[in-house]
Design an enzyme around this catalytic site. Structure first.
Site, PDB file in Angstrom:
ATOM      1  N   HIS A  43       7.560 -40.984 -18.430  1.00  0.00           N
ATOM      2  CA  HIS A  43       7.889 -42.096 -19.333  1.00  0.00           C
ATOM      3  C   HIS A  43       7.089 -41.986 -20.636  1.00  0.00           C
ATOM      4  O   HIS A  43       7.642 -42.200 -21.724  1.00  0.00           O
ATOM      5  CB  HIS A  43       7.530 -43.449 -18.686  1.00  0.00           C
ATOM      6  CG  HIS A  43       8.356 -43.840 -17.498  1.00  0.00           C
ATOM      7  ND1 HIS A  43       7.801 -44.202 -16.298  1.00  0.00           N
ATOM      8  CD2 HIS A  43       9.696 -43.958 -17.341  1.00  0.00           C
ATOM      9  CE1 HIS A  43       8.770 -44.531 -15.443  1.00  0.00           C
ATOM     10  NE2 HIS A  43       9.926 -44.380 -16.055  1.00  0.00           N
ATOM     11  N   LYS A  86      15.860 -55.899  -7.668  1.00  0.00           N
ATOM     12  CA  LYS A  86      14.955 -54.868  -7.162  1.00  0.00           C
ATOM     13  C   LYS A  86      13.553 -55.484  -7.077  1.00  0.00           C
ATOM     14  O   LYS A  86      13.038 -55.971  -8.078  1.00  0.00           O
ATOM     15  CB  LYS A  86      14.949 -53.750  -8.209  1.00  0.00           C
ATOM     16  CG  LYS A  86      14.818 -52.364  -7.677  1.00  0.00           C
ATOM     17  CD  LYS A  86      15.303 -51.425  -8.767  1.00  0.00           C
ATOM     18  CE  LYS A  86      14.343 -50.306  -9.026  1.00  0.00           C
ATOM     19  NZ  LYS A  86      14.740 -49.453 -10.135  1.00  0.00           N
ATOM     20  N   ARG A 103      16.350 -36.958 -16.177  1.00  0.00           N
ATOM     21  CA  ARG A 103      15.578 -35.895 -15.513  1.00  0.00           C
ATOM     22  C   ARG A 103      16.478 -34.790 -15.004  1.00  0.00           C
ATOM     23  O   ARG A 103      16.235 -33.619 -15.224  1.00  0.00           O
ATOM     24  CB  ARG A 103      14.797 -36.474 -14.328  1.00  0.00           C
ATOM     25  CG  ARG A 103      13.616 -37.298 -14.729  1.00  0.00           C
ATOM     26  CD  ARG A 103      13.084 -38.071 -13.571  1.00  0.00           C
ATOM     27  NE  ARG A 103      14.123 -38.968 -13.068  1.00  0.00           N
ATOM     28  CZ  ARG A 103      13.919 -39.930 -12.202  1.00  0.00           C
ATOM     29  NH1 ARG A 103      12.728 -40.123 -11.695  1.00  0.00           N
ATOM     30  NH2 ARG A 103      14.905 -40.713 -11.817  1.00  0.00           N
ATOM     31  N   SER A 131       8.800 -43.030 -10.316  1.00  0.00           N
ATOM     32  CA  SER A 131       7.861 -44.116 -10.001  1.00  0.00           C
ATOM     33  C   SER A 131       7.836 -44.372  -8.498  1.00  0.00           C
ATOM     34  O   SER A 131       6.780 -44.639  -7.923  1.00  0.00           O
ATOM     35  CB  SER A 131       8.275 -45.392 -10.727  1.00  0.00           C
ATOM     36  OG  SER A 131       8.228 -45.200 -12.116  1.00  0.00           O
TER      37      SER A 131
HETATM   38  O1  PNS Z   1      13.666 -47.835 -14.721  1.00  0.00           O
HETATM   39  P1  PNS Z   1      14.999 -48.233 -14.165  1.00  0.00           P
HETATM   40  O2  PNS Z   1      14.824 -49.094 -12.939  1.00  0.00           O
HETATM   41  O3  PNS Z   1      15.879 -47.037 -13.917  1.00  0.00           O
HETATM   42  O4  PNS Z   1      15.705 -49.125 -15.307  1.00  0.00           O
HETATM   43  C1  PNS Z   1      16.948 -49.726 -15.089  1.00  0.00           C
HETATM   44  C2  PNS Z   1      17.309 -50.657 -16.261  1.00  0.00           C
HETATM   45  C3  PNS Z   1      16.197 -51.655 -16.499  1.00  0.00           C
HETATM   46  C4  PNS Z   1      17.530 -49.855 -17.489  1.00  0.00           C
HETATM   47  C5  PNS Z   1      18.638 -51.387 -15.879  1.00  0.00           C
HETATM   48  O5  PNS Z   1      18.499 -51.938 -14.602  1.00  0.00           O
HETATM   49  C6  PNS Z   1      18.964 -52.476 -16.892  1.00  0.00           C
HETATM   50  O6  PNS Z   1      19.367 -52.207 -17.982  1.00  0.00           O
HETATM   51  N1  PNS Z   1      18.770 -53.724 -16.451  1.00  0.00           N
HETATM   52  C7  PNS Z   1      18.977 -54.883 -17.276  1.00  0.00           C
HETATM   53  C8  PNS Z   1      20.293 -55.557 -16.907  1.00  0.00           C
HETATM   54  C9  PNS Z   1      21.427 -54.914 -17.637  1.00  0.00           C
HETATM   55  O7  PNS Z   1      21.481 -54.840 -18.837  1.00  0.00           O
HETATM   56  N2  PNS Z   1      22.399 -54.441 -16.838  1.00  0.00           N
HETATM   57  C10 PNS Z   1      23.584 -53.849 -17.391  1.00  0.00           C
HETATM   58  C11 PNS Z   1      23.519 -52.357 -17.370  1.00  0.00           C
HETATM   59  S1  PNS Z   1      25.082 -51.869 -16.793  1.00  0.00           S
END
Ligand code: PNS
Length: 165
Positions: free
Chosen positions: A17, A41, A96, A134
């Site tokens: 990150h 989550k 990745r 993570s």
């Molecule tokens: O680090 P991660 O867990 O892969 O991140 C996931 C993240 C935070 C990018 C995704 O869950 C997100 O964008 N969540 C916010 C809700 C949202 O906008 N959802 C619509 C995406 S389709």
């Protein structure tokens, strides 16, 4: 001014990150690292704790000018809503491996449907970080393994201070 939002769980932030943040910081005038306040989550640390670690890690690992151009915040709800509020032109994500691709593609397409004016920009994770996640870092830490090569020192210190919880 070109501003981007880099959303994620960062539970915890890894060296992968940090690498993406540093490279995105060089491309955009300002970068907002946005830590999701997880609703579905369940995170191991609350979002403000994760954001505090990220701030400490960036201040320690990046040069002063680069660190000053990066804001760390927490957010709830949709990434595109935060991006719009901040006037961001782009959403940043790291890729990745092929295994990330399908999910990231879906998120990018859906975000584009929600906010066509905002593009998702992917940074290919450097090869040395390509195996990092993570979740695996949390597992190694939970069993007392050495995560020093995988995460910034700020994470190691934080986890040590909370006694491996
Ligand atoms: O680090 P991660 O867990 O892969 O991140 C996931 C993240 C935070 C990018 C995704 O869950 C997100 O964008 N969540 C916010 C809700 C949202 O906008 N959802 C619509 C995406 S389709």
């Amino acid at each position: 001014m070109r501003l981007a939002v880099y959303p994620g769980s960062f539970d915890p932030i890894t060296r992968g990150h940090v690498d993406v943040i540093e490279r995105a910081g060089a491309v955009f005038d300002r970068l907002v690292v946005a830590v999701l306040i997880n609703t579905r989550k369940s995170a191991s640390m609350d979002a403000s704790e994760r954001a505090g670690i990220i701030r400490a890690a960036l201040d320690e690992e990046l040069d002063r000018t680069a660190a000053a151009a990066i804001e760390v915040t927490t957010f709830e709800g949709l990434t595109v809503d935060l991006a719009r509020q901040r006037g961001a032109t782009s959403i940043v994500r790291g890729l990745r491996a092929l295994s990330d691709f399908e999910n990231e593609l879906a998120i990018a397409h859906l975000n584009h449907k929600l906010a066509p004016e905002i593009d998702t920009i992917f940074f290919m994770t450097r090869l040395e970080h390509a195996y990092l996640s993570s979740g695996l870092v949390r597992e190694i830490a939970a069993f007392g393994g050495d995560i020093g090569a995988m995460v910034p020192d700020a994470v190691v210190r934080h986890l040590a201070a909370r006694g491996g919880r």
